[in-house]
Motif scaffolding. Structure first.
Motif, PDB file in Angstrom:
ATOM      1  N   MET A   1       0.850  -1.176   0.000  1.00 27.02           N
ATOM      2  CA  MET A   1       0.000   0.000   0.000  1.00 27.02           C
ATOM      3  C   MET A   1       0.896   1.240   0.000  1.00 27.02           C
ATOM      4  SD  MET A   1      -2.903   1.127   2.795  1.00 27.02           S
ATOM      5  CE  MET A   1      -4.000  -0.195   2.370  1.00 27.02           C
ATOM      6  N   LYS A   2       0.576   2.142  -0.868  1.00 25.68           N
ATOM      7  CA  LYS A   2       1.367   3.359  -0.969  1.00 25.68           C
ATOM      8  C   LYS A   2       1.115   4.268   0.232  1.00 25.68           C
ATOM      9  CE  LYS A   2       1.346   3.319  -5.980  1.00 25.68           C
ATOM     10  NZ  LYS A   2       0.907   4.003  -7.185  1.00 25.68           N
ATOM     11  N   ARG A   3       2.060   5.146   0.484  1.00 29.04           N
ATOM     12  CA  ARG A   3       1.985   6.016   1.660  1.00 29.04           C
ATOM     13  C   ARG A   3       0.719   6.884   1.646  1.00 29.04           C
ATOM     14  NH1 ARG A   3       6.665  10.091   3.863  1.00 29.04           N
ATOM     15  NH2 ARG A   3       5.455  10.849   5.609  1.00 29.04           N
ATOM     16  N   ARG A   4       0.392   7.471   0.516  1.00 26.70           N
ATOM     17  CA  ARG A   4      -0.791   8.333   0.429  1.00 26.70           C
ATOM     18  C   ARG A   4      -2.064   7.537   0.709  1.00 26.70           C
ATOM     19  NH1 ARG A   4      -1.245  12.423  -4.400  1.00 26.70           N
ATOM     20  NH2 ARG A   4      -0.410  13.814  -2.824  1.00 26.70           N
ATOM     21  N   GLU A   5      -2.151   6.340   0.158  1.00 28.03           N
ATOM     22  CA  GLU A   5      -3.318   5.486   0.386  1.00 28.03           C
ATOM     23  C   GLU A   5      -3.436   5.098   1.851  1.00 28.03           C
ATOM     24  OE1 GLU A   5      -2.519   2.264  -2.244  1.00 28.03           O
ATOM     25  OE2 GLU A   5      -3.234   3.321  -4.014  1.00 28.03           O
ATOM     26  N   ARG A   6      -2.298   4.765   2.463  1.00 27.98           N
ATOM     27  CA  ARG A   6      -2.301   4.400   3.887  1.00 27.98           C
ATOM     28  C   ARG A   6      -2.715   5.582   4.758  1.00 27.98           C
ATOM     29  NH1 ARG A   6      -1.496   1.373   8.051  1.00 27.98           N
ATOM     30  NH2 ARG A   6       0.030   1.766   9.671  1.00 27.98           N
ATOM     31  N   THR A   7      -2.211   6.761   4.424  1.00 22.85           N
ATOM     32  CA  THR A   7      -2.577   7.961   5.180  1.00 22.85           C
ATOM     33  C   THR A   7      -4.074   8.196   5.094  1.00 22.85           C
ATOM     34  OG1 THR A   7      -0.407   8.950   4.843  1.00 22.85           O
ATOM     35  CG2 THR A   7      -2.202  10.443   5.401  1.00 22.85           C
ATOM     36  N   ARG A   8      -4.630   8.070   3.909  1.00 19.87           N
ATOM     37  CA  ARG A   8      -6.073   8.256   3.735  1.00 19.87           C
ATOM     38  C   ARG A   8      -6.855   7.229   4.543  1.00 19.87           C
ATOM     39  NH1 ARG A   8      -9.759  10.171  -0.669  1.00 19.87           N
ATOM     40  NH2 ARG A   8     -11.685   9.026  -0.326  1.00 19.87           N
ATOM     41  N   GLN A   9      -6.401   5.980   4.500  1.00 12.21           N
ATOM     42  CA  GLN A   9      -7.066   4.917   5.260  1.00 12.21           C
ATOM     43  C   GLN A   9      -7.055   5.235   6.756  1.00 12.21           C
ATOM     44  OE1 GLN A   9      -4.997   1.169   5.641  1.00 12.21           O
ATOM     45  NE2 GLN A   9      -6.921   0.034   5.656  1.00 12.21           N
ATOM     46  N   LEU A  10      -5.914   5.658   7.276  1.00 10.45           N
ATOM     47  CA  LEU A  10      -5.810   5.960   8.708  1.00 10.45           C
ATOM     48  C   LEU A  10      -6.701   7.138   9.097  1.00 10.45           C
ATOM     49  CD1 LEU A  10      -1.979   5.448   9.218  1.00 10.45           C
ATOM     50  CD2 LEU A  10      -3.838   3.928   9.948  1.00 10.45           C
ATOM     51  N   ILE A  11      -6.770   8.147   8.249  1.00 10.06           N
ATOM     52  CA  ILE A  11      -7.637   9.291   8.522  1.00 10.06           C
ATOM     53  C   ILE A  11      -9.098   8.843   8.543  1.00 10.06           C
ATOM     54  CG2 ILE A  11      -8.511  11.461   7.547  1.00 10.06           C
ATOM     55  CD1 ILE A  11      -5.561  11.954   6.606  1.00 10.06           C
ATOM     56  N   GLU A  12      -9.488   8.024   7.579  1.00  7.75           N
ATOM     57  CA  GLU A  12     -10.865   7.533   7.533  1.00  7.75           C
ATOM     58  C   GLU A  12     -11.204   6.691   8.759  1.00  7.75           C
ATOM     59  OE1 GLU A  12     -11.071   5.532   3.777  1.00  7.75           O
ATOM     60  OE2 GLU A  12     -11.443   7.391   2.669  1.00  7.75           O
ATOM     61  N   LEU A  13     -10.274   5.838   9.168  1.00  7.56           N
ATOM     62  CA  LEU A  13     -10.516   5.009  10.354  1.00  7.56           C
ATOM     63  C   LEU A  13     -10.633   5.867  11.611  1.00  7.56           C
ATOM     64  CD1 LEU A  13      -8.136   2.032   9.544  1.00  7.56           C
ATOM     65  CD2 LEU A  13     -10.638   2.012   9.508  1.00  7.56           C
ATOM     66  N   GLY A  14      -9.794   6.873  11.727  1.00  6.48           N
ATOM     67  CA  GLY A  14      -9.904   7.801  12.849  1.00  6.48           C
ATOM     68  C   GLY A  14     -11.235   8.527  12.846  1.00  6.48           C
ATOM     69  N   GLY A  15     -11.712   8.867  11.652  1.00  8.64           N
ATOM     70  CA  GLY A  15     -13.018   9.503  11.539  1.00  8.64           C
ATOM     71  C   GLY A  15     -14.135   8.599  12.022  1.00  8.64           C
ATOM     72  N   LEU A  16     -14.015   7.315  11.774  1.00 13.88           N
ATOM     73  CA  LEU A  16     -15.025   6.372  12.251  1.00 13.88           C
ATOM     74  C   LEU A  16     -15.031   6.292  13.773  1.00 13.88           C
ATOM     75  CD1 LEU A  16     -14.617   3.471   9.668  1.00 13.88           C
ATOM     76  CD2 LEU A  16     -16.485   5.139   9.805  1.00 13.88           C
ATOM     77  N   VAL A  17     -13.865   6.312  14.372  1.00 11.37           N
ATOM     78  CA  VAL A  17     -13.775   6.301  15.837  1.00 11.37           C
ATOM     79  C   VAL A  17     -14.475   7.538  16.402  1.00 11.37           C
ATOM     80  CG1 VAL A  17     -12.165   6.482  17.788  1.00 11.37           C
ATOM     81  CG2 VAL A  17     -11.693   4.882  15.925  1.00 11.37           C
ATOM     82  N   ALA A  18     -14.229   8.683  15.780  1.00 13.14           N
ATOM     83  CA  ALA A  18     -14.866   9.924  16.229  1.00 13.14           C
ATOM     84  C   ALA A  18     -16.372   9.880  15.967  1.00 13.14           C
ATOM     85  CB  ALA A  18     -14.237  11.117  15.526  1.00 13.14           C
TER      86      ALA A  18
END
Length: 71
Positions: A1-18
């Motif tokens: 997984m590319k860095r940009r894709e991973r960053t987007r995934q982590l941001i989305e997952l954090g958004g779900l927690v919130a």
């Protein structure tokens, strides 16, 4: 997984927690939020039938639909 894709995934997952309300419920206590996630992962590992994941998926889908209706 590319860095940009991973960053987007982590941001989305954090958004779900919130979005689920954990940040407010745990008073932004990251150890408590992480503990909750670790506990959920352990529950999934112990569930040989896969019923727990199915149940959580259904609840999540309903919550997404409910959230869309509130916009």
């Amino acid at each position: 997984m590319k860095r940009r894709e991973r960053t987007r995934q982590l941001i989305e997952l954090g958004g779900l927690v919130a979005k689920a309300g954990f940040v407010e419920l745990a008073d932004d206590d990251r150890a408590a939020i992480f503990g909750l996630l670790v506990e959920a992962a352990a529950k999934l590992r112990a569930d040989e039938t896969g019923n727990q994941l199915t149940l959580w998926r259904r609840r999540g889908r309903r919550a997404f639909v409910d959230a869309e209706g509130k916009d």
